[in-house]
Design an enzyme around this catalytic site. Structure first.
Site, PDB file in Angstrom:
ATOM      1  N   SER A  17     -17.412 -10.427  -9.298  1.00 39.83           N
ATOM      2  CA  SER A  17     -17.491 -11.492  -8.305  1.00 39.83           C
ATOM      3  C   SER A  17     -18.791 -12.248  -8.510  1.00 39.83           C
ATOM      4  CB  SER A  17     -17.443 -10.915  -6.880  1.00 39.83           C
ATOM      5  OG  SER A  17     -17.832 -11.882  -5.921  1.00 39.83           O
TER       6      SER A  17
ATOM      7  N   HIS B  69       8.110   1.571   3.918  1.00 40.06           N
ATOM      8  CA  HIS B  69       7.727   0.581   4.940  1.00 40.06           C
ATOM      9  C   HIS B  69       6.208   0.593   5.157  1.00 40.06           C
ATOM     10  CE1 HIS B  69      12.027   0.362   5.897  1.00 40.06           C
ATOM     11  NE2 HIS B  69      11.995   1.680   5.880  1.00 40.06           N
TER      12      HIS B  69
END
Length: 448
Positions: free
Chosen positions: A291, A166
């Site tokens: 980038s 989780h």
């Protein structure tokens, strides 16, 4: 514009052509025509073996050379005929008949395509090209990828790592074992996929050998067709068909490939997450840019590209497996145009394999980050402590550990040892408990 890698509409034939061009041997228009020629020739030879007519060994060789030495120029000849016939399989038939003239076998021309409908050719050619594409491209590709994942699992077998269930810190695991989860899943699905037969339809206009029987009623055409499909083509003939093949086994292949792709999507997302957690660094290639604006970035693009291609492939596989087994009455034509797209999800799947393999070669294990994460999460040994306390019949051990750890982000080694020291248990058990750390609380070490 002329067709090129820059002008192609499909990225499989454009941007990614250099990585996928070998698939043209199975999924291009040229390939489909060549496989059709192959089926027609092998059927013609099979008829000669039943003594309808005779062929000399040299003639058989010359006939097989028609597809073994098939060229794009010969395929274009057939396409030129198709412009007149407006029927692709009939164009193949006329091409072969013309070649029989050249081989001085003109008297045998009407045995070409004898008793058949076009789907007897298509529904053997396509299963055959599918079978050979899997055997020559897909299975080697996925098997190699699974092997590479297994190698990483072995390499990282003894690396302790914080597990997250989780998204929250959980009982520690080992990095190698987590990699092995995916290798095992791939192996299991591949074993299932290998059990799926390659089937075909070969039985005349509506599957009953009507034309064959009316011409030669004393021939066991079922046995002939079964033997031809199995021995000459390596395919399993469906015994009861309409004009077309059921496509059920083909759909099973698509669904199997979807499951494998889904496993790989799961794998890509996990590796992507580990990279984002700094568990892995990535090797830098000189000249590459991560980038256009941020010079520092080294993005996990290989796993992202793979995930995107796998998802796209699965969308097409889903349509193929849902559409192809459905046809109105004895046949409609909706399967024809759909079947021409078999290579699309196949290509994007193969492309994803290559992306994952490339991404894996860039991974550099960052043990310090993994170590730091474990050291910052001493609360995960609470399970171990309460389990030993249960063994010792200590009252409400789970509740005691819950009060200590639940919602407390500041649990340290000192907190844990202070808690152990306060317990009314023997010094021997206290020593046993204090020996437990996030680094050694990793369960059984299972060999791969």
């Amino acid at each position: 514009m002329d067709l090129s890698a820059l002008t192609a509409i499909s990225p499989a034939d454009g941007r990614y052509r250099n990585q996928l061009q070998q698939l043209a041997e199975y999924f291009s228009e040229f390939a489909l025509i060549r496989y059709r020629v192959r089926i027609e020739i092998e059927y013609f030879i099979a008829l000669s073996s039943k003594k309808f007519f005779s062929l000399k060994p040299a003639q058989v060789k010359s006939l097989r050379d028609l597809y073994l030495s098939f060229t794009p120029e010969r395929a274009q000849e057939i396409k030129n005929v198709e412009r007149i016939t407006n029927h692709d399989v009939k164009a193949v038939e006329y091409f072969i008949k013309k070649e029989l003239d050249a081989l001085k076998l003109s008297a045998l021309k009407e045995w070409v395509h004898f008793g058949l409908t076009s789907q007897d050719i298509n529904n053997t050619a396509i299963p055959l090209l599918w079978k050979e594409s899997l055997e020559n491209e897909y299975f080697p590709g996925i098997s190699n990828l699974a092997m590479e994942i297994r190698k990483l699992a072995t390499q990282w077998l003894n690396i302790p790592m914080l597990a997250r269930t989780h998204g929250q810190p959980a009982s520690p695991t080992r990095l190698g074992k987590e990699m092995m989860v995916f290798a095992e899943r791939l192996d299991q699905q591949l074993r299932l996929m290998h059990e799926i037969p390659y089937s075909c339809k070969f039985g005349g206009a509506t599957g009953n050998f009507n034309a064959h029987v009316v011409a030669f009623p004393n021939i066991n055409w079922i046995n002939f067709a079964n033997t031809f499909c199995e021995d000459s083509l390596g395919l399993q003939r469906q015994q009861f068909t309409t004009q077309i093949e059921h496509y059920d086994y083909l759909a099973a292949h698509f669904d199997a490939m979807k499951r494998i792709n889904t496993i790989l999507i799961d794998y890509c997302r996990d590796i992507w997450t580990y990279i984002s957690m700094d568990y892995f660094k990535q090797k830098i290639k000189k000249g590459e840019v991560g980038s256009s604006a941020m010079p520092h970035k080294v993005n996990p693009i290989d796993f992202e590209n793979a995930e995107g291609n796998l998802g796209f492939a699965n969308a097409i596989f889903s349509h193929l497996s849902e559409k192809l087994p459905v046809s109105r009455l004895q046949r409609d034509l909706t399967d024809s145009t759909v079947l021409r797209n078999l290579g699309v999800p196949f290509a994007h799947t193969i492309l994803s394999f290559k992306s994952i393999e490339k991404g894996q070669t860039k991974l550099v294990l960052n043990e310090s980050a993994i170590h730091e994460d474990l050291d910052n999460n001493w609360a995960v040994v609470a399970e171990a402590i309460q389990t030993i306390l249960r063994r010792e019949n200590y009252p409400q051990p789970y509740e005691a550990l819950k009060d200590l750890t639940r919602g407390n982000a500041q649990i340290t080694k000192e907190n844990i040892h202070e808690f152990i020291g306060s317990l009314k248990i023997s010094s021997k058990v206290k020593k046993e408990l204090k020996a437990i750390t996030p680094f050694n609380y990793t369960g059984v070490v299972q060999k791969f």
